[in-house]
Design a protein around this motif. Sequence first.
Motif, PDB file in Angstrom:
ATOM      1  N   GLY A  32       0.373   8.000   6.582  1.00 46.84           N
ATOM      2  CA  GLY A  32      -0.855   8.747   6.382  1.00 46.84           C
ATOM      3  C   GLY A  32      -1.810   7.973   5.498  1.00 46.84           C
ATOM      4  N   THR A  33      -2.365   8.657   4.516  1.00 42.85           N
ATOM      5  CA  THR A  33      -3.298   8.007   3.607  1.00 42.85           C
ATOM      6  C   THR A  33      -2.572   6.967   2.762  1.00 42.85           C
ATOM      7  N   MET A  34      -3.204   5.794   2.645  1.00 44.95           N
ATOM      8  CA  MET A  34      -2.679   4.722   1.798  1.00 44.95           C
ATOM      9  C   MET A  34      -3.775   4.351   0.812  1.00 44.95           C
ATOM     10  N   GLY A  35      -3.380   3.980  -0.384  1.00 41.33           N
ATOM     11  CA  GLY A  35      -4.413   3.696  -1.373  1.00 41.33           C
ATOM     12  C   GLY A  35      -3.953   2.798  -2.488  1.00 41.33           C
ATOM     13  N   TRP A  36      -4.906   2.443  -3.319  1.00 39.21           N
ATOM     14  CA  TRP A  36      -4.662   1.614  -4.499  1.00 39.21           C
ATOM     15  C   TRP A  36      -5.114   2.363  -5.741  1.00 39.21           C
ATOM     16  N   TYR A  37      -4.292   2.301  -6.763  1.00 42.47           N
ATOM     17  CA  TYR A  37      -4.590   2.852  -8.071  1.00 42.47           C
ATOM     18  C   TYR A  37      -4.480   1.735  -9.101  1.00 42.47           C
ATOM     19  N   ARG A  38      -5.068   1.938 -10.257  1.00 41.03           N
ATOM     20  CA  ARG A  38      -4.926   0.960 -11.325  1.00 41.03           C
ATOM     21  C   ARG A  38      -4.800   1.650 -12.665  1.00 41.03           C
ATOM     22  N   GLN A  44      -5.629   6.023 -18.545  1.00 48.96           N
ATOM     23  CA  GLN A  44      -4.900   6.733 -17.501  1.00 48.96           C
ATOM     24  C   GLN A  44      -5.040   5.999 -16.173  1.00 48.96           C
ATOM     25  N   ARG A  45      -4.049   6.213 -15.324  1.00 41.80           N
ATOM     26  CA  ARG A  45      -4.119   5.632 -13.989  1.00 41.80           C
ATOM     27  C   ARG A  45      -5.276   6.294 -13.228  1.00 41.80           C
ATOM     28  N   GLU A  46      -6.004   5.470 -12.473  1.00 44.20           N
ATOM     29  CA  GLU A  46      -7.141   5.986 -11.730  1.00 44.20           C
ATOM     30  C   GLU A  46      -7.126   5.471 -10.300  1.00 44.20           C
ATOM     31  N   LEU A  47      -7.694   6.259  -9.414  1.00 46.99           N
ATOM     32  CA  LEU A  47      -7.825   5.843  -8.023  1.00 46.99           C
ATOM     33  C   LEU A  47      -8.864   4.731  -7.919  1.00 46.99           C
ATOM     34  N   VAL A  48      -8.521   3.693  -7.174  1.00 42.35           N
ATOM     35  CA  VAL A  48      -9.476   2.615  -6.896  1.00 42.35           C
ATOM     36  C   VAL A  48     -10.110   2.853  -5.530  1.00 42.35           C
ATOM     37  N   ALA A  49      -9.263   3.028  -4.524  1.00 41.40           N
ATOM     38  CA  ALA A  49      -9.736   3.257  -3.164  1.00 41.40           C
ATOM     39  C   ALA A  49      -8.577   3.756  -2.324  1.00 41.40           C
ATOM     40  N   ASP A  50      -8.913   4.559  -1.307  1.00 42.47           N
ATOM     41  CA  ASP A  50      -7.876   4.928  -0.349  1.00 42.47           C
ATOM     42  C   ASP A  50      -8.451   4.973   1.052  1.00 42.47           C
ATOM     43  N   ILE A  51      -7.533   5.027   2.031  1.00 41.80           N
ATOM     44  CA  ILE A  51      -7.946   4.972   3.431  1.00 41.80           C
ATOM     45  C   ILE A  51      -7.005   5.841   4.245  1.00 41.80           C
ATOM     46  N   THR A  52      -7.586   6.681   5.089  1.00 42.34           N
ATOM     47  CA  THR A  52      -6.778   7.564   5.922  1.00 42.34           C
ATOM     48  C   THR A  52      -6.227   6.801   7.128  1.00 42.34           C
ATOM     49  N   SER A  53      -5.354   7.461   7.869  1.00 42.51           N
ATOM     50  CA  SER A  53      -4.744   6.811   9.026  1.00 42.51           C
ATOM     51  C   SER A  53      -5.767   6.475  10.105  1.00 42.51           C
ATOM     52  N   ASP A  54      -6.888   7.190  10.126  1.00 45.78           N
ATOM     53  CA  ASP A  54      -7.924   6.909  11.123  1.00 45.78           C
ATOM     54  C   ASP A  54      -9.072   6.094  10.547  1.00 45.78           C
ATOM     55  N   GLY A  55      -8.869   5.541   9.350  1.00 50.15           N
ATOM     56  CA  GLY A  55      -9.811   4.562   8.830  1.00 50.15           C
ATOM     57  C   GLY A  55     -10.906   5.053   7.909  1.00 50.15           C
ATOM     58  N   ARG A  56     -10.896   6.317   7.554  1.00 46.58           N
ATOM     59  CA  ARG A  56     -11.906   6.788   6.613  1.00 46.58           C
ATOM     60  C   ARG A  56     -11.545   6.311   5.210  1.00 46.58           C
ATOM     61  N   THR A  57     -12.534   5.778   4.502  1.00 50.09           N
ATOM     62  CA  THR A  57     -12.288   5.202   3.183  1.00 50.09           C
ATOM     63  C   THR A  57     -13.001   5.972   2.080  1.00 50.09           C
ATOM     64  N   SER A  70      -8.654  -1.840   3.444  1.00 52.80           N
ATOM     65  CA  SER A  70      -8.428  -1.851   4.887  1.00 52.80           C
ATOM     66  C   SER A  70      -6.928  -1.692   5.133  1.00 52.80           C
ATOM     67  N   ARG A  71      -6.574  -1.487   6.391  1.00 52.81           N
ATOM     68  CA  ARG A  71      -5.161  -1.307   6.694  1.00 52.81           C
ATOM     69  C   ARG A  71      -4.852  -1.812   8.099  1.00 52.81           C
ATOM     70  N   ASP A  72      -3.584  -2.147   8.291  1.00 55.12           N
ATOM     71  CA  ASP A  72      -3.065  -2.538   9.597  1.00 55.12           C
ATOM     72  C   ASP A  72      -1.954  -1.546   9.917  1.00 55.12           C
ATOM     73  N   ASN A  73      -2.233  -0.573  10.771  1.00 53.74           N
ATOM     74  CA  ASN A  73      -1.259   0.480  11.048  1.00 53.74           C
ATOM     75  C   ASN A  73       0.000  -0.062  11.721  1.00 53.74           C
ATOM     76  N   ALA A  74      -0.151  -1.088  12.544  1.00 54.74           N
ATOM     77  CA  ALA A  74       1.011  -1.657  13.223  1.00 54.74           C
ATOM     78  C   ALA A  74       1.988  -2.285  12.232  1.00 54.74           C
ATOM     79  N   LYS A  75       1.464  -2.749  11.111  1.00 56.90           N
ATOM     80  CA  LYS A  75       2.303  -3.395  10.095  1.00 56.90           C
ATOM     81  C   LYS A  75       2.551  -2.483   8.897  1.00 56.90           C
TER      82      LYS A  75
END
Length: 121
Positions: A32-38, A44-57, A70-75
């Motif tokens: 599903g959604t994949m993202g990066w935090y820092r 405190q940890r904060e969201l940097v960016a995330d992306i849904t399975s259909d590419g919404r960022t 960005s993401r590669d769903n096949a990988k």
Amino acid sequence: QVQLVESGGGLVQPGGSLRLSCAASGIVFWSGTMGWYRQAPGKQRELVADITSDGRTRNADPVKGRFTISRDNAKNTVYLQMNSLKPEDTAVYSCNAELKTTLLSRPKNYWGQGTQVTVSS
């Protein structure tokens, strides 16, 4: 056993670029959604960016116009291209992913081990 394996961190000068990668190892039926935090020291940890399975960022305000997710769903892999890096971007960056390992399993949240990004001259 599913694990998120990150790579690409390091030391870079201000204005430089880095590309982080995070790959899900093991058997993944659905991602599903994949993202990066820092998390910077003392903050405190904060969201940097995330992306849904259909590419919404979604990007956090401090990184808009500089970072691209960005993401590669096949990988089952998510990337973070970081340009025009600033010293205030220094932090441990961790990836996060919502994954299912089988058709009938419920989605679970997974975290990577974190990778250090240091921006300094």
